[in-house]
Design a protein around this motif. Structure first.
Motif, mmCIF file in Angstrom:
data_model
loop_
_atom_site.group_PDB
_atom_site.id
_atom_site.type_symbol
_atom_site.label_atom_id
_atom_site.label_comp_id
_atom_site.label_asym_id
_atom_site.label_seq_id
_atom_site.Cartn_x
_atom_site.Cartn_y
_atom_site.Cartn_z
ATOM 1 N N CYS A 79 0.838 -1.206 0.000
ATOM 2 C CA CYS A 79 0.000 0.000 0.000
ATOM 3 C C CYS A 79 0.867 1.247 0.000
ATOM 4 O O CYS A 79 1.762 1.393 0.844
ATOM 5 C CB CYS A 79 -0.926 0.006 1.209
ATOM 6 N N MET A 80 0.543 2.178 -0.897
ATOM 7 C CA MET A 80 1.352 3.369 -1.119
ATOM 8 C C MET A 80 0.826 4.588 -0.353
ATOM 9 O O MET A 80 1.139 5.712 -0.697
ATOM 10 C CB MET A 80 1.402 3.668 -2.619
ATOM 11 N N TRP A 81 0.010 4.348 0.658
ATOM 12 C CA TRP A 81 -0.517 5.450 1.469
ATOM 13 C C TRP A 81 -0.416 5.081 2.950
ATOM 14 O O TRP A 81 -0.144 3.935 3.311
ATOM 15 C CB TRP A 81 -1.959 5.770 1.065
ATOM 16 N N ASP A 82 -0.667 6.072 3.794
ATOM 17 C CA ASP A 82 -0.624 5.903 5.248
ATOM 18 C C ASP A 82 -1.833 5.076 5.688
ATOM 19 O O ASP A 82 -2.961 5.562 5.676
ATOM 20 C CB ASP A 82 -0.654 7.295 5.893
ATOM 21 N N CYS A 89 3.264 -1.860 3.757
ATOM 22 C CA CYS A 89 2.915 -0.522 3.283
ATOM 23 C C CYS A 89 4.086 0.418 3.493
ATOM 24 O O CYS A 89 5.082 0.061 4.130
ATOM 25 C CB CYS A 89 1.675 -0.002 3.995
ATOM 26 N N ILE A 90 3.945 1.610 2.975
ATOM 27 C CA ILE A 90 5.021 2.602 3.073
ATOM 28 C C ILE A 90 5.363 2.925 4.526
ATOM 29 O O ILE A 90 6.506 3.277 4.831
ATOM 30 C CB ILE A 90 4.668 3.880 2.279
ATOM 31 N N ASN A 91 4.428 2.816 5.466
ATOM 32 C CA ASN A 91 4.686 3.163 6.865
ATOM 33 C C ASN A 91 5.827 2.357 7.473
ATOM 34 O O ASN A 91 6.472 2.810 8.423
ATOM 35 C CB ASN A 91 3.434 2.925 7.715
ATOM 36 N N HIS A 92 6.062 1.156 6.967
ATOM 37 C CA HIS A 92 7.066 0.257 7.532
ATOM 38 C C HIS A 92 8.298 0.147 6.637
ATOM 39 O O HIS A 92 9.113 -0.757 6.822
ATOM 40 C CB HIS A 92 6.450 -1.117 7.776
ATOM 41 N N SER A 93 8.421 1.068 5.684
ATOM 42 C CA SER A 93 9.531 1.058 4.730
ATOM 43 C C SER A 93 10.553 2.130 5.083
ATOM 44 O O SER A 93 10.302 2.979 5.943
ATOM 45 C CB SER A 93 8.987 1.312 3.318
ATOM 46 N N PRO A 94 11.712 2.141 4.412
ATOM 47 C CA PRO A 94 12.710 3.188 4.674
ATOM 48 C C PRO A 94 12.249 4.597 4.278
ATOM 49 O O PRO A 94 12.808 5.572 4.773
ATOM 50 C CB PRO A 94 13.899 2.745 3.814
ATOM 51 N N ASN A 95 11.278 4.712 3.393
ATOM 52 C CA ASN A 95 10.747 6.021 3.014
ATOM 53 C C ASN A 95 9.246 6.017 3.270
ATOM 54 O O ASN A 95 8.483 5.374 2.536
ATOM 55 C CB ASN A 95 11.041 6.334 1.547
ATOM 56 N N THR A 96 8.813 6.699 4.306
ATOM 57 C CA THR A 96 7.420 6.635 4.752
ATOM 58 C C THR A 96 6.528 7.698 4.120
ATOM 59 O O THR A 96 5.397 7.900 4.566
ATOM 60 C CB THR A 96 7.341 6.752 6.277
ATOM 61 N N THR A 97 7.023 8.354 3.084
ATOM 62 C CA THR A 97 6.206 9.361 2.400
ATOM 63 C C THR A 97 4.897 8.750 1.927
ATOM 64 O O THR A 97 4.890 7.708 1.259
ATOM 65 C CB THR A 97 6.960 9.930 1.185
ATOM 66 N N ASP A 98 3.791 9.381 2.263
ATOM 67 C CA ASP A 98 2.477 8.969 1.762
ATOM 68 C C ASP A 98 2.411 9.414 0.302
ATOM 69 O O ASP A 98 2.186 10.593 -0.003
ATOM 70 C CB ASP A 98 1.376 9.635 2.593
ATOM 71 N N VAL A 99 2.624 8.485 -0.614
ATOM 72 C CA VAL A 99 2.734 8.826 -2.028
ATOM 73 C C VAL A 99 1.391 9.304 -2.585
ATOM 74 O O VAL A 99 1.346 10.213 -3.415
ATOM 75 C CB VAL A 99 3.281 7.634 -2.838
ATOM 76 N N VAL A 100 0.297 8.693 -2.121
ATOM 77 C CA VAL A 100 -1.019 9.149 -2.579
ATOM 78 C C VAL A 100 -1.222 10.609 -2.192
ATOM 79 O O VAL A 100 -1.683 11.426 -3.003
ATOM 80 C CB VAL A 100 -2.139 8.257 -2.015
ATOM 81 N N LYS A 101 -0.858 10.967 -0.967
ATOM 82 C CA LYS A 101 -1.012 12.358 -0.526
ATOM 83 C C LYS A 101 -0.113 13.291 -1.323
ATOM 84 O O LYS A 101 -0.528 14.398 -1.711
ATOM 85 C CB LYS A 101 -0.722 12.491 0.963
ATOM 86 N N ALA A 102 1.121 12.867 -1.552
ATOM 87 C CA ALA A 102 2.055 13.711 -2.299
ATOM 88 C C ALA A 102 1.530 13.993 -3.706
ATOM 89 O O ALA A 102 1.611 15.128 -4.197
ATOM 90 C CB ALA A 102 3.426 13.043 -2.360
ATOM 91 N N VAL A 103 0.985 12.980 -4.343
ATOM 92 C CA VAL A 103 0.436 13.169 -5.690
ATOM 93 C C VAL A 103 -0.850 13.989 -5.634
ATOM 94 O O VAL A 103 -1.082 14.869 -6.468
ATOM 95 C CB VAL A 103 0.208 11.810 -6.378
ATOM 96 N N ALA A 104 -1.691 13.711 -4.639
ATOM 97 C CA ALA A 104 -2.932 14.479 -4.493
ATOM 98 C C ALA A 104 -2.638 15.961 -4.292
ATOM 99 O O ALA A 104 -3.300 16.830 -4.875
ATOM 100 C CB ALA A 104 -3.754 13.932 -3.331
ATOM 101 N N ASP A 105 -1.642 16.271 -3.463
ATOM 102 C CA ASP A 105 -1.277 17.667 -3.229
ATOM 103 C C ASP A 105 -0.773 18.319 -4.515
ATOM 104 O O ASP A 105 -1.099 19.489 -4.797
ATOM 105 C CB ASP A 105 -0.203 17.760 -2.144
ATOM 106 N N ALA A 106 0.019 17.584 -5.287
ATOM 107 C CA ALA A 106 0.522 18.129 -6.549
ATOM 108 C C ALA A 106 -0.615 18.340 -7.553
ATOM 109 O O ALA A 106 -0.613 19.321 -8.304
ATOM 110 C CB ALA A 106 1.586 17.203 -7.131
#
Length: 326
Positions: A79-82, A89-106
């Motif tokens: 899962c690519m979101w929080d 999911c991204i929360n347990h990875s080395p980069n915890t950026t919420d990718v869905v949020k980052a794209v939504a904001d852009a």
């Protein structure tokens, strides 16, 4: 619930007007040199140095596109979101950026519509083979993705429905939930047209090039048709049937900018040839003239950036279309 109609409804009309978008496949597969994985890749392997979501969406805008579709969850189940629904999911990875949020904001910043890809098939989740439990699991995901925390979502692109019979997915429940949370969202499942078989590939008869008016809808309700990476005929019929009623369904076609086959980036990605600009422009013109849409997949690399040569090719497509008044 979807009502029978022989003309586009309001949601479909908005989709048809979007015309042209960018598909963005990015996830754990990007870092493991594979298109599909089985849900066992280590979470730690997802390790982007950065995530240039602003750049992805700006590129889409600069190339004349009106929307993006981001892979929120592929067949591997990552899962690519929080989310608190899974450790995968991204929360347990080395980069915890919420990718869905980052794209939504852009998307909000650049005036681009947001679409999400979500795989029905999940090769990691333990409750997957308990249909009712898994439908509830998906409902939790869709609530998180569509409840407004990521703003307006214009499209929901389901995939992977060939692993079970179509009625086992609870599509009616997922569709109703999506519409309740995002009333204007357009929803569909890959391999939309066909019969209710345990596997989606039921022969050439239901390939888009062979579509005929009145063919059955495998997944109901659906707002549009999908079957990537194929194209409908030039006289693409729009009316399909479910339980004796007719429904209007536009088609969304996909092109992978690298050799028509690269969804995710891998070390051979840049060695594969780019699809010709004229090929993309020609299909854009044919599809939009039919009241259909086109999305072009551009995969970010392990640095979280899209390849400049990919974007240059799409800018070339824009110059062709602009010169022809498209």
């Amino acid at each position: 619930m979807l009502k029978p109609s022989i003309t586009p409804n309001e949601t479909q009309s908005r989709m048809i007007a979007r015309q042209y978008g960018m598909f963005i496949h990015f996830g754990i597969n990007t870092f493991n040199n594979t298109e599909w994985s089985d849900g066992t890749l280590p979470v730690e392997s997802y390790a982007p140095a950065k995530i240039d979501a602003d750049g992805w969406v700006k590129n889409a805008r600069d190339c004349g596109m009106k929307y993006v579709i981001l892979t929120a969850k592929h067949h591997d189940g990552f899962c690519m979101w929080d989310t608190d629904t899974t450790d995968y999911c991204i929360n347990h990875s080395p980069n915890t950026t919420d990718v869905v949020k980052a794209v939504a904001d852009a998307c909000e910043k650049y005036g681009i519509k947001l679409g999400l890809y979500y795989s029905l098939w999940d090769r990691h989740e333990k409750c997957y083979h308990d249909n009712e439990a898994y439908i509830r699991y998906m409902e939790r995901h869709l609530t998180q993705l569509l409840d407004g925390r990521y703003g307006d979502v214009a499209e929901l692109w389901f995939d992977g429905g060939w692993d079970k019979k179509s009625h086992e997915w609870g599509i009616n429940r997922l569709y109703a939930l999506a519409k309740r949370l995002q009333p204007g969202i357009a929803v569909a499942v890959n391999w939309t047209i066909g019969e209710d078989l345990p596997e989606g590939a039921d022969g050439h008869e239901f390939w888009p090039e062979n579509y005929r008016e009145g063919m059955p809808m495998r997944y109901f309700p659906s707002d549009f048709r999908l079957l990537d990476p194929m194209f409908p005929p030039k006289d693409d019929p729009k009316l399909y049937t479910y339980e004796g009623e007719r429904y209007y369904l536009p088609f969304e076609a996909t092109i992978c900018i690298r050799n028509m086959r690269n969804w995710f980036w891998d070390p051979q990605y840049t060695a594969d040839p780019l699809v010709e600009a004229e090929f993309i422009a020609s299909h854009y013109k044919t599809l939009t003239a039919q009241g259909n849409c086109l999305v072009v997949n551009v995969a970010p690399n392990t640095q979280g950036e899209q390849e400049k040569t990919d974007i240059d090719r799409l800018l070339e497509v824009r110059r062709i279309l602009d010169s022809e008044g498209q």
